[in-house]
Write an enzyme that holds these catalytic residues in place. Structure first.
Site, short mmCIF file in Angstrom:
data_model
loop_
_atom_site.label_atom_id
_atom_site.label_comp_id
_atom_site.label_asym_id
_atom_site.label_seq_id
_atom_site.Cartn_x
_atom_site.Cartn_y
_atom_site.Cartn_z
N ASP A 1 -36.90 75.47 -73.05
CA ASP A 1 -36.79 74.68 -71.82
C ASP A 1 -35.94 75.31 -70.73
O ASP A 1 -35.46 74.64 -69.83
CB ASP A 1 -36.20 73.30 -72.16
CG ASP A 1 -34.88 73.40 -72.91
OD1 ASP A 1 -34.22 74.46 -72.85
OD2 ASP A 1 -34.50 72.41 -73.56
N GLU B 1 -41.65 75.72 -79.43
CA GLU B 1 -40.81 74.53 -79.29
C GLU B 1 -41.34 73.64 -78.17
O GLU B 1 -40.60 73.15 -77.32
CB GLU B 1 -39.34 74.91 -79.05
CG GLU B 1 -38.37 73.76 -79.33
CD GLU B 1 -36.92 74.13 -79.03
OE1 GLU B 1 -36.19 74.47 -79.98
OE2 GLU B 1 -36.52 74.06 -77.84
N GLU C 1 -33.61 71.16 -67.77
CA GLU C 1 -34.41 71.49 -68.95
C GLU C 1 -35.60 70.56 -69.16
O GLU C 1 -36.70 71.01 -69.54
CB GLU C 1 -33.52 71.51 -70.20
CG GLU C 1 -32.58 72.70 -70.29
CD GLU C 1 -31.30 72.52 -69.49
OE1 GLU C 1 -30.48 73.44 -69.49
OE2 GLU C 1 -31.11 71.43 -68.88
N HIS D 1 -21.57 72.55 -72.63
CA HIS D 1 -21.87 73.42 -71.48
C HIS D 1 -22.92 72.86 -70.54
O HIS D 1 -23.17 73.43 -69.49
CB HIS D 1 -22.37 74.78 -71.99
CG HIS D 1 -23.76 74.72 -72.56
ND1 HIS D 1 -24.01 74.27 -73.83
CD2 HIS D 1 -24.96 75.02 -72.02
CE1 HIS D 1 -25.32 74.31 -74.06
NE2 HIS D 1 -25.93 74.75 -72.98
N ARG E 1 -25.24 71.36 -67.77
CA ARG E 1 -25.01 71.26 -66.33
C ARG E 1 -24.67 69.82 -65.92
O ARG E 1 -23.81 69.60 -65.07
CB ARG E 1 -26.26 71.74 -65.60
CG ARG E 1 -26.12 71.89 -64.10
CD ARG E 1 -27.40 72.48 -63.53
NE ARG E 1 -27.63 73.84 -63.98
CZ ARG E 1 -27.27 74.92 -63.30
NH1 ARG E 1 -26.68 74.80 -62.13
NH2 ARG E 1 -27.53 76.13 -63.78
N HIS F 1 -18.55 78.51 -73.10
CA HIS F 1 -19.65 79.10 -72.35
C HIS F 1 -19.07 80.00 -71.26
O HIS F 1 -17.98 79.76 -70.74
CB HIS F 1 -20.50 78.00 -71.73
CG HIS F 1 -21.84 78.45 -71.25
ND1 HIS F 1 -22.03 79.01 -70.01
CD2 HIS F 1 -23.05 78.43 -71.84
CE1 HIS F 1 -23.31 79.30 -69.85
NE2 HIS F 1 -23.96 78.96 -70.95
#
Length: 374
Positions: free
Chosen positions: A98, A120, A134, A210, A212, A243
């Site tokens: 994604d 996936e 995503e 991590h 967004r 990250h």
């Protein structure tokens, strides 16, 4: 007869982990000329994974730059991948998951009439803003692919409901389980100095955050919850691989720098991360892949998100949705730490494996062979 060319695209560390078993399976099968296109959406983290799996990118676009925007990533991958496809003229392109790399590279292939396989495929949170971007990436890419390699029956049902033809949908399991089993088989003591510094048999939690949508106050609330947990359990250690994004690291450093028994380190090499998952009491994470890996090793994970596109983990009991609410995170962590029966109860519920048996990559390779050799 000349072998048909298949390009496997990777951009981030999770993509590399999950695509590596597919590349290996295709190479061993011997029917295709397998190429790896790395976009470099992640840089050093991507290279480390390829090194671990003994793979080399045939081309790396090296797009990563500090504080890169989604506009920049999308445009750079679309242009760079398109130029590579023009040079190589592959018979098929495989993308994973994604990420922005997945969507932009898949779009570049679609523009050129190249069949695209989505490894996936079919995961859905049903909220286009969570996770962002995503959910949008995976919804849009599944509209233009030739093969949807779904990790679970639920993901396959999602693809059918959205109109993907039955002939295009295959339930394969998730390739992250293939990678996990490969890594566990090669398991050794960690190389990371911070992990080696942990006292022997010291209880610790593994934490990753991590996403967004968690930047800013949500991540601050996560950090406040971690402080509450450590203050309530002074015997407990925490391992927090940070990250590389400055928006993440600055907040974590602000709240957790200098705290005893809290280890802040760079992202762990994949084999060290698998060791840390196995050795931890439990995991707190907003990672999708970690939800799958934790289920496979029967390790509880507090999911630091409000929704998950992997409901199987929650249904089977290994995943507990706690969001980014300080009180909810702390309450659920305390239950696992204070009730001696809580973790064993979760381990018992995780005997079945919703995300596959470690043969997803072999199934994908066989489907491509049957599709492209005709």
């Amino acid at each position: 007869m000349e072998k048909k060319k298949v390009v496997c695209v990777i951009g981030t560390r999770p993509e590399a982990i999950k695509m590596a078993p597919v590349v290996i399976a295709l190479q061993k099968q011997g029917h295709f000329d397998v190429r790896i296109l790395a976009t470099g959406q992640h840089a050093a983290m991507l290279d480390q994974v390829l090194d671990f799996f003994k793979l080399t990118a045939d081309r790396n676009l090296h797009i990563m730059k500090e504080r890169q925007t989604l506009d920049y990533i999308t445009a750079s991958v679309l242009t760079g991948a398109g130029e590579y496809f023009d040079d190589e003229r592959p018979s098929a392109v495989l993308v994973h998951g994604d990420t922005t790399t997945t969507f932009a590279a898949g779009l570049a292939a679609f523009y050129r009439g190249i069949p695209v396989g989505h490894v996936e495929a079919g995961l859905r949170s049903w909220n286009m803003r969570l996770p962002f971007p995503e959910e949008m990436n995976r919804v849009l890419i599944d509209k233009i692919v030739t093969w949807g390699f779904a990790p679970t029956a639920l993901a396959a049902d999602n693809l059918r409901k959205e109109g993907m033809p039955e002939s295009a949908v295959s339930i394969t399991g998730n390739t992250v389980i293939d990678a996990l089993f490969y890594t566990v088989a090669a398991q050794k003591k960690p190389d990371c100095p911070e992990l080696r510094a942990l006292p022997e048999k010291a209880p610790f939690l593994l934490v990753t955050a991590h996403r967004r949508e968690s930047w800013g106050k949500p991540l601050e609330d996560i950090c406040r919850a971690l402080i509450s947990i450590t203050e309530a359990h002074p015997e407990l250690w925490m391992v927090i691989p940070m990250h590389k994004n400055p928006a993440v690291r600055e907040i974590i450093h602000k709240y957790l720098d200098g705290r005893e028994q809290v280890i802040l380190c760079d992202p762990l090499d994949y084999q060290d991360f698998v060791w840390a998952m196995n050795a931890s009491k439990f995991i707190l994470s907003d990672s999708g892949g970690v939800q799958e890996e934790a289920s496979a090793i029967r390790k509880p994970v507090l999911i630091l998100r409000d929704v998950t596109e992997r409901p199987e983990a929650v249904e089977r009991g290994s995943g507990i949705l706690v969001g980014v609410n300080r009180e909810k995170i702390t309450e659920n962590a305390m239950r696992l730490l204070n009730d001696p029966e809580a973790i064993p109860a979760i381990e018992k519920k995780c005997c079945s494996q919703p995300f596959g048996d470690g043969t997803a990559s072999l199934k994908i390779a066989e489907i491509l062979k049957e599709s492209l050799q005709n």
